[in-house]
Design a protein around this motif. Structure first.
Motif, PDB file in Angstrom:
ATOM      1  N   ARG A  45     -14.571   0.678  12.829  1.00 54.97           N
ATOM      2  CA  ARG A  45     -14.372   0.528  14.276  1.00 54.97           C
ATOM      3  C   ARG A  45     -15.427   1.305  15.061  1.00 54.97           C
ATOM      4  NH1 ARG A  45     -14.854  -0.518  18.707  1.00 54.97           N
ATOM      5  NH2 ARG A  45     -13.293  -0.617  20.356  1.00 54.97           N
ATOM      6  N   ALA A  46     -15.847   2.447  14.534  1.00 53.44           N
ATOM      7  CA  ALA A  46     -16.842   3.271  15.219  1.00 53.44           C
ATOM      8  C   ALA A  46     -18.184   2.558  15.361  1.00 53.44           C
ATOM      9  CB  ALA A  46     -17.027   4.595  14.479  1.00 53.44           C
ATOM     10  N   THR A  47     -18.442   1.540  14.534  1.00 53.53           N
ATOM     11  CA  THR A  47     -19.713   0.810  14.588  1.00 53.53           C
ATOM     12  C   THR A  47     -19.614  -0.476  15.406  1.00 53.53           C
ATOM     13  OG1 THR A  47     -19.277  -0.493  12.593  1.00 53.53           O
ATOM     14  CG2 THR A  47     -20.300   1.679  12.286  1.00 53.53           C
ATOM     15  N   LEU A  99       0.834  -1.200   0.000  1.00 54.75           N
ATOM     16  CA  LEU A  99       0.000   0.000   0.000  1.00 54.75           C
ATOM     17  C   LEU A  99       0.865   1.245   0.000  1.00 54.75           C
ATOM     18  CD1 LEU A  99      -2.565  -1.040   2.757  1.00 54.75           C
ATOM     19  CD2 LEU A  99      -2.846  -1.208   0.290  1.00 54.75           C
ATOM     20  N   GLU A 100       0.631   2.115  -0.975  1.00 51.05           N
ATOM     21  CA  GLU A 100       1.314   3.402  -1.000  1.00 51.05           C
ATOM     22  C   GLU A 100       0.564   4.358  -0.074  1.00 51.05           C
ATOM     23  OE1 GLU A 100       1.679   4.584  -5.070  1.00 51.05           O
ATOM     24  OE2 GLU A 100       3.076   2.956  -5.530  1.00 51.05           O
ATOM     25  N   THR A 101       1.087   5.554   0.098  1.00 50.44           N
ATOM     26  CA  THR A 101       0.555   6.503   1.073  1.00 50.44           C
ATOM     27  C   THR A 101      -0.944   6.740   0.924  1.00 50.44           C
ATOM     28  OG1 THR A 101       2.700   7.581   1.122  1.00 50.44           O
ATOM     29  CG2 THR A 101       0.881   8.800   2.040  1.00 50.44           C
ATOM     30  N   ALA A 102      -1.423   7.050  -0.280  1.00 51.57           N
ATOM     31  CA  ALA A 102      -2.850   7.340  -0.470  1.00 51.57           C
ATOM     32  C   ALA A 102      -3.711   6.126  -0.145  1.00 51.57           C
ATOM     33  CB  ALA A 102      -3.108   7.804  -1.906  1.00 51.57           C
ATOM     34  N   ASP A 103      -3.241   4.934  -0.532  1.00 46.56           N
ATOM     35  CA  ASP A 103      -3.981   3.710  -0.224  1.00 46.56           C
ATOM     36  C   ASP A 103      -4.030   3.469   1.283  1.00 46.56           C
ATOM     37  OD1 ASP A 103      -4.332   3.132  -2.961  1.00 46.56           O
ATOM     38  OD2 ASP A 103      -2.366   2.167  -3.031  1.00 46.56           O
ATOM     39  N   LEU A 104      -2.902   3.696   1.943  1.00 50.79           N
ATOM     40  CA  LEU A 104      -2.837   3.495   3.390  1.00 50.79           C
ATOM     41  C   LEU A 104      -3.756   4.473   4.106  1.00 50.79           C
ATOM     42  CD1 LEU A 104      -1.522   1.842   5.627  1.00 50.79           C
ATOM     43  CD2 LEU A 104       0.337   3.491   5.656  1.00 50.79           C
ATOM     44  N   ASP A 105      -3.777   5.739   3.674  1.00 47.38           N
ATOM     45  CA  ASP A 105      -4.693   6.727   4.253  1.00 47.38           C
ATOM     46  C   ASP A 105      -6.140   6.262   4.110  1.00 47.38           C
ATOM     47  OD1 ASP A 105      -2.605   8.402   4.975  1.00 47.38           O
ATOM     48  OD2 ASP A 105      -2.864   9.746   3.264  1.00 47.38           O
ATOM     49  N   ALA A 106      -6.496   5.737   2.950  1.00 46.88           N
ATOM     50  CA  ALA A 106      -7.863   5.265   2.707  1.00 46.88           C
ATOM     51  C   ALA A 106      -8.200   4.086   3.611  1.00 46.88           C
ATOM     52  CB  ALA A 106      -8.039   4.889   1.238  1.00 46.88           C
ATOM     53  N   VAL A 107      -7.257   3.164   3.801  1.00 41.36           N
ATOM     54  CA  VAL A 107      -7.493   2.006   4.671  1.00 41.36           C
ATOM     55  C   VAL A 107      -7.685   2.462   6.118  1.00 41.36           C
ATOM     56  CG1 VAL A 107      -6.404  -0.054   5.671  1.00 41.36           C
ATOM     57  CG2 VAL A 107      -6.346   0.311   3.203  1.00 41.36           C
ATOM     58  N   ILE A 108      -6.834   3.376   6.585  1.00 39.32           N
ATOM     59  CA  ILE A 108      -6.956   3.874   7.962  1.00 39.32           C
ATOM     60  C   ILE A 108      -8.315   4.536   8.163  1.00 39.32           C
ATOM     61  CG2 ILE A 108      -6.078   5.612   9.580  1.00 39.32           C
ATOM     62  CD1 ILE A 108      -3.243   4.956   8.459  1.00 39.32           C
ATOM     63  N   GLU A 109      -8.721   5.378   7.208  1.00 37.20           N
ATOM     64  CA  GLU A 109     -10.019   6.063   7.323  1.00 37.20           C
ATOM     65  C   GLU A 109     -11.165   5.057   7.317  1.00 37.20           C
ATOM     66  OE1 GLU A 109     -12.484   9.580   5.050  1.00 37.20           O
ATOM     67  OE2 GLU A 109     -10.305   9.567   4.920  1.00 37.20           O
ATOM     68  N   HIS A 110     -11.093   4.074   6.427  1.00 36.08           N
ATOM     69  CA  HIS A 110     -12.148   3.062   6.342  1.00 36.08           C
ATOM     70  C   HIS A 110     -12.198   2.216   7.612  1.00 36.08           C
ATOM     71  CE1 HIS A 110     -15.073   0.688   4.137  1.00 36.08           C
ATOM     72  NE2 HIS A 110     -14.460  -0.404   4.577  1.00 36.08           N
ATOM     73  N   LEU A 111     -11.036   1.809   8.109  1.00 31.80           N
ATOM     74  CA  LEU A 111     -11.001   1.013   9.342  1.00 31.80           C
ATOM     75  C   LEU A 111     -11.552   1.795  10.529  1.00 31.80           C
ATOM     76  CD1 LEU A 111      -7.571  -0.844   9.072  1.00 31.80           C
ATOM     77  CD2 LEU A 111      -9.871  -1.845   8.878  1.00 31.80           C
ATOM     78  N   SER A 112     -11.241   3.098  10.602  1.00 31.06           N
ATOM     79  CA  SER A 112     -11.745   3.883  11.724  1.00 31.06           C
ATOM     80  C   SER A 112     -13.265   4.017  11.651  1.00 31.06           C
ATOM     81  CB  SER A 112     -11.070   5.256  11.792  1.00 31.06           C
ATOM     82  OG  SER A 112     -11.463   6.065  10.716  1.00 31.06           O
ATOM     83  N   ALA A 113     -13.826   4.134  10.442  1.00 28.31           N
ATOM     84  CA  ALA A 113     -15.286   4.192  10.298  1.00 28.31           C
ATOM     85  C   ALA A 113     -15.918   2.863  10.710  1.00 28.31           C
ATOM     86  CB  ALA A 113     -15.661   4.550   8.861  1.00 28.31           C
TER      87      ALA A 113
END
Length: 124
Positions: free
Chosen positions: A45-47, A29-43
């Motif tokens: 996790r919130a549920t 995963l490059e930077t943009a992909d990693l940012d997207a994964v972190i954001e998706h995982l945090s969403a």
């Protein structure tokens, strides 16, 4: 069944990336992909339950961001403000604070500031 997982930072062909491997499969995963994964995982996790604790756990060693960038602005739809804090690994996180919460935050931060100024002999 256990799935051994490894996560490591790599420098593939001069670009920073993260390699995630689970058993015999891996993804780079490059930077943009990693940012997207972190954001998706945090969403996601919130549920999930159990929810993130309402108070910091004293036994947990949190990563502390020193003097983070921040931005505050009026909330466009509600009374109060939106406070954005920047974490160097997690990115920007926004928090909508109603007026009552702003007042409590102001009080708590004022107490911390006064205590700090007292320690440094800067409070009259």
């Amino acid at each position: 069944m256990s799935r051994p997982m490894s996560i490591e930072r790599v420098n593939e062909y001069g670009q920073n990336a993260v390699r995630i491997a689970i058993e015999d499969r891996a993804v780079l995963l490059e930077t943009a992909d990693l940012d997207a994964v972190i954001e998706h995982l945090s969403a996601l996790r919130a549920t999930m339950r159990p929810e993130v604790p309402k108070e910091p756990l004293r036994a947990h060693q949190y990563v502390i961001e020193i003097d983070p960038c921040w931005h505050a602005e009026k909330h466009p739809l509600h009374d109060g403000a939106v406070l954005f804090l920047r974490h160097s690994g997690l990115g920007w996180a926004g928090f909508a604070l109603p007026t009552e919460s702003l007042a409590r935050l102001h009080h708590a931060l004022t107490q911390q500031l006064e205590a700090s100024l007292e320690v440094h002999g800067m409070l009259n």
